[in-house]
Design a protein around this motif. Structure first.
Motif, mmCIF file in Angstrom:
data_model
loop_
_atom_site.group_PDB
_atom_site.id
_atom_site.type_symbol
_atom_site.label_atom_id
_atom_site.label_comp_id
_atom_site.label_asym_id
_atom_site.label_seq_id
_atom_site.Cartn_x
_atom_site.Cartn_y
_atom_site.Cartn_z
ATOM 1 N N GLN A 79 2.465 2.670 -3.452
ATOM 2 C CA GLN A 79 1.923 2.796 -4.486
ATOM 3 C C GLN A 79 1.852 4.040 -4.242
ATOM 4 O O GLN A 79 1.821 5.205 -4.993
ATOM 5 C CB GLN A 79 0.762 2.562 -4.064
ATOM 6 N N ILE A 80 2.154 4.541 -2.901
ATOM 7 C CA ILE A 80 2.396 6.274 -2.876
ATOM 8 C C ILE A 80 3.264 6.722 -3.205
ATOM 9 O O ILE A 80 4.540 6.288 -2.999
ATOM 10 C CB ILE A 80 1.582 6.728 -1.780
ATOM 11 N N PRO A 81 3.267 8.018 -4.366
ATOM 12 C CA PRO A 81 3.765 8.884 -4.666
ATOM 13 C C PRO A 81 4.376 10.187 -3.904
ATOM 14 O O PRO A 81 4.703 10.474 -3.498
ATOM 15 C CB PRO A 81 3.331 9.683 -5.699
ATOM 16 N N TRP A 82 5.523 9.236 -2.359
ATOM 17 C CA TRP A 82 6.511 10.230 -1.553
ATOM 18 C C TRP A 82 7.256 11.032 -1.933
ATOM 19 O O TRP A 82 7.801 10.741 -2.588
ATOM 20 C CB TRP A 82 6.851 9.250 0.001
ATOM 21 N N THR A 83 6.842 12.145 -1.713
ATOM 22 C CA THR A 83 8.008 13.719 -1.288
ATOM 23 C C THR A 83 9.844 12.759 -1.392
ATOM 24 O O THR A 83 9.826 12.227 -0.627
ATOM 25 C CB THR A 83 8.134 14.902 -0.808
ATOM 26 N N ARG A 84 10.642 13.650 -1.894
ATOM 27 C CA ARG A 84 11.755 13.652 -1.436
ATOM 28 C C ARG A 84 11.898 12.824 -0.015
ATOM 29 O O ARG A 84 12.398 12.173 0.592
ATOM 30 C CB ARG A 84 12.588 14.009 -1.868
ATOM 31 N N PHE A 89 1.195 -1.392 -0.340
ATOM 32 C CA PHE A 89 -0.472 -0.005 0.777
ATOM 33 C C PHE A 89 1.186 1.718 -0.056
ATOM 34 O O PHE A 89 0.495 1.654 -0.738
ATOM 35 C CB PHE A 89 -0.636 0.196 1.364
ATOM 36 N N LEU A 113 9.972 12.017 2.081
ATOM 37 C CA LEU A 113 9.378 11.205 3.076
ATOM 38 C C LEU A 113 9.350 9.553 2.611
ATOM 39 O O LEU A 113 8.692 8.989 2.416
ATOM 40 C CB LEU A 113 7.845 11.267 3.213
#
Lengths: 505, 505
Positions: free
Chosen positions: B402-407, B399, B409
């Protein structure tokens, strides 16, 4: 950093003041522009003006891939990627030095490929690094062909450096803005997928409703008559309705799973318990038959035993047949179809049936709550269960209301809240009339019902083909539930067909 | 907008060029500063420098409340709110005009309250509007007491306007950044609450683990010896570990609810089915007894009926007693306590017991899968169920990935992934050794276990008091599962006690 070379003539000083002022003005415009696709052309336009160049291009450094990319080059549309160190731009990005060439073709570092593709003829080139607040190179700006025909001078260098420094900040802000937006977007989508994965009845539904609703909202752009002749949705309003649609069923997380996927009037474990009770009742009939046999033998003597047994076997067979028929009838009532006339009465008569359990305690064959459930006239849900499912809208609203939406998204909770309301006031949870239902919710209502009808993954009903779905929607329009004009647009603009194509970003 | 008044002397022009350049420089610094608490002092410092004022203050317009607020005034710490139109600043915000007073006390619009509170003596005042890219007033900047002792001049006005215009963009960016961050933050928290609400075993758990883990990470700041003497977490790294902690159990959404809350070895519906079967078996004993009575009467005649009945009643009572004892034994085995020696063997002998159902078909009294479940040696979970619960870590990782975390994070998925790993390689899902486990995950492991032990909402066990929880953790440290040094800090810095206080924003 500016000015390093000091002009002394008032005319020069004034020209310079004017240019600095214009850089300040464009800086302000840049800092307000958070869409990279609009920001980059703005920077290039201003850069050309400040250094009086024929055109400019801009490359952003991608440190992870050690490349430069350019989303826009004036006069070119496709994205360009260059390795660090390659060509004039690559060299400037790598070394941080300024490169100023009066005649590009005389310099071996210049790469003529772009000229030969585009048919452009580069003469003079000025390429400067863009640096962030920490002094790190984050990209380069390149000016081509000084309009005067001369080379770029040291003042151009300084001005382009100054502009580049401001542009670097604006680009970083825009990229960061894109990053956080896509982080939020990604988290919303992933959450919806995760939650829908628990509930096969709605897997993919939220995404499809979002596509349908946004497509319908876009279709309004081509409407020039009727009540929606002047209704238009901006990009941020489309985003708002999209989030409302994506999250409209989030509250189902607060509804018990067995209720959501209930396929018959009795839950599977209830049916299992009922079947076990019928077995026990059958055994009870047998036991009673044998008890009667003993009593009869006691009365009539062993010589009549065969006769007694024959009588009892016949009676027992009859009783068992009746019991099996009751079970058969119960199983018929358990199906989600409409309860046939008369079956309701027959069900309620059955409540008097009794048997004796393993401890000879008298028990009802059918429990009161089973008769209640089996008496559901249509579908599989009791009144309480229907209310529980309907409560998902309240849950959704409560959930969405907790979230500190930005100003442009502040109506997300309100739009989602009204998606089950009907224009004639027969909807839920508030049963408000048409005047209280936002147009976004009206659109979502059409999209939601259309998808619920045509989806193939609901256990309690089969997928309905497209034309039949439109017929059913048309009936809801006629009965005053759905918005007639929006439904007309939904059909005429072929929204369901469009929505299957991916949305433009 | 600049310059409106043109100086002509080279010295003036140069001074002006220098100031514009410095505005450009500070603009760059401002655009890189997204923390409002650092941005506002930066603007004020530069404003004072540019117009040579003793001090400056800045007010931001809150259009919704029709107020001006000031987060910082140099020399003052508390937030100030003014109604629109009130005082010099309020007037400038309302009208958009510049107010330039050589002697503030001579002007009735000037409000002396602040002076009388602070003991400051305002002489000259220059107050200009800040305008966004659309020309809308978004706040005001106010400069107090020109250092030269003279009044502010028209060049000061222009420079302050120019600086204010740049500041407006930077403030708007910082506010927008704050807004989107708090939107993301709010959505994460609300999702966690929504998902935990389905599962009473973890309600509130994620938030508490986040508080404990972040408190432990902060406690490292005071450690100057040992392996973590140089481990420090920046604000963004604390945010990263906080999100990882908040979301570490998100994957439980992929685990079936009944498994999550399983309180006994058999599920409630399984136990119900088993009880119904025992009733049926009891009835079967009775029926067999009566069949035997008929057979015996046939053989021995009615005159022995009383005798036969007495014999059979005694036998039946004995058989029923045995059956009831088996059920009693099964119920004992069903409890989550450790299975007693010998009970395992007895359970497996019971698999041979048979009875006849309502259709005289021979059936086992205990199903193979029931015996399997009842044979669980410790706790209530079968091997497959334990694996299913453990799979939540894989779900969480999938899960989060899948999330496009910022640099800043980007390590959130990795940190959450390792929170059930043990230093000695006995953890799950990857059973990796200590070298592969990030320090953040080690801290989270301690926080997670501590909270699971002390939480009062788990159906399968009671809350453990704080000292006993520490003893249990200490044992896991000794067996090489948890990090000894981190546990020492956890205890010495009284992390559980601290974590109960709300975190500073």
């Amino acid at each position: 950093m500016l000015p390093q070379t000091q002009p002394t003539e008032p005319a020069d000083l004034n020209r310079r003041l004017k240019k600095l002022t214009s850089i300040l003005d464009v800086t302000k415009a840049m800092s307000a522009e958070r869409d990279l696709d609009l920001l980059l052309p703005l920077i290039l336009y201003e850069a050309s003006k400040v250094v009086e160049a024929d055109r400019c291009s801009l490359f952003v450094l991608d440190r992870e891939r050690n490349q430069l990319w350019s989303k826009v080059a004036q006069g070119s549309k496709s994205e360009i990627r260059l390795p660090m160190g390659s060509g004039i731009a690559g060299r400037v990005a790598e070394t941080g030095e300024v490169i100023n060439l009066p005649d590009a073709y005389a310099d071996e570092r210049f790469n003529r490929t772009f000229d030969s593709i585009s048919g452009y003829r580069t003469q003079s080139v000025l390429c400067v690094p863009m640096r962030d607040a920490n002094g790190e190179v984050t990209g380069v700006i390149q000016a081509l062909n000084k309009l005067s025909g001369n080379a770029f001078d040291s003042e151009d260098e300084e001005l382009l450096l100054a502009l580049g420094a401001q542009a670097a900040g604006a680009i970083e802000n825009a990229l960061l803005h894109e990053e956080i937006n896509s982080l939020f977007e990604g988290f919303v989508s992933a959450s919806v997928v995760a939650i829908e994965s628990r509930d096969p009845t709605t897997a993919g539904h939220s995404g499809r409703v979002a596509n349908l609703t946004v497509s319908l909202a876009r279709a309004l752009e081509h409407v020039h008559t009727g009540p929606y002749a002047h209704t238009r949705f901006s990009a941020t309003e489309l985003q708002e309705v999209r989030y409302a649609s994506l999250l409209h069923d989030f509250g189902k997380v607060g509804v018990r799973e067995p209720v959501l996927v209930k396929a018959e009037k009795l839950y599977p474990h209830e049916l299992e318990g009922l079947r076990a009770r019928f077995q026990l009742a059958r055994k009870d009939l047998q036991l009673h038959s044998y008890r009667r046999r003993i009593a009869a033998v006691k009365l009539r003597g062993t010589q009549h035993l065969a006769e007694i047994e024959a009588e009892e076997e016949a009676r027992l067979a009859q009783e068992c047949k009746q019991l099996d028929e009751v079970l058969e009838f119960v199983l018929t009532c358990n199906r989600p179809s409409v309860l046939a006339q008369g079956n309701f009465e027959r069900l309620h008569e059955l409540k008097h049936l009794r048997f004796q359990d393993g401890f000879d305690r008298e028990q009802p064959l059918l429990l009161e709550r089973e008769i209640q459930s089996l008496s559901i006239l249509k579908g599989t849900l009791s009144e309480a269960e229907r209310l529980e499912i309907e409560s998902h809208v309240e849950h959704t609203y409560r959930f969405l209301s907790q979230i500190p939406w930005t100003r442009t998204l502040r109506r997300v909770p309100e739009i989602a809240y009204a998606h089950h309301e009907k224009l004639n006031g027969t909807g839920y949870p508030r049963a408000i009339p048409d005047t209280g239902i936002p147009v976004q919710s009206r659109m979502m209502a059409i999209a939601d019902i259309y998808d619920a009808l045509t989806a193939s993954d609901r256990p309690y009903k089969k997928a309905v083909p497209h034309p039949l779905a439109l017929d059913i929607l048309q009936r809801e329009v006629k009965s005053g539930q759905l918005d007639a004009e929006l439904f007309r647009i939904f059909v005429e603009a072929e929204v369901p067909q469009r929505a299957q194509q991916p949305l433009p970003e």
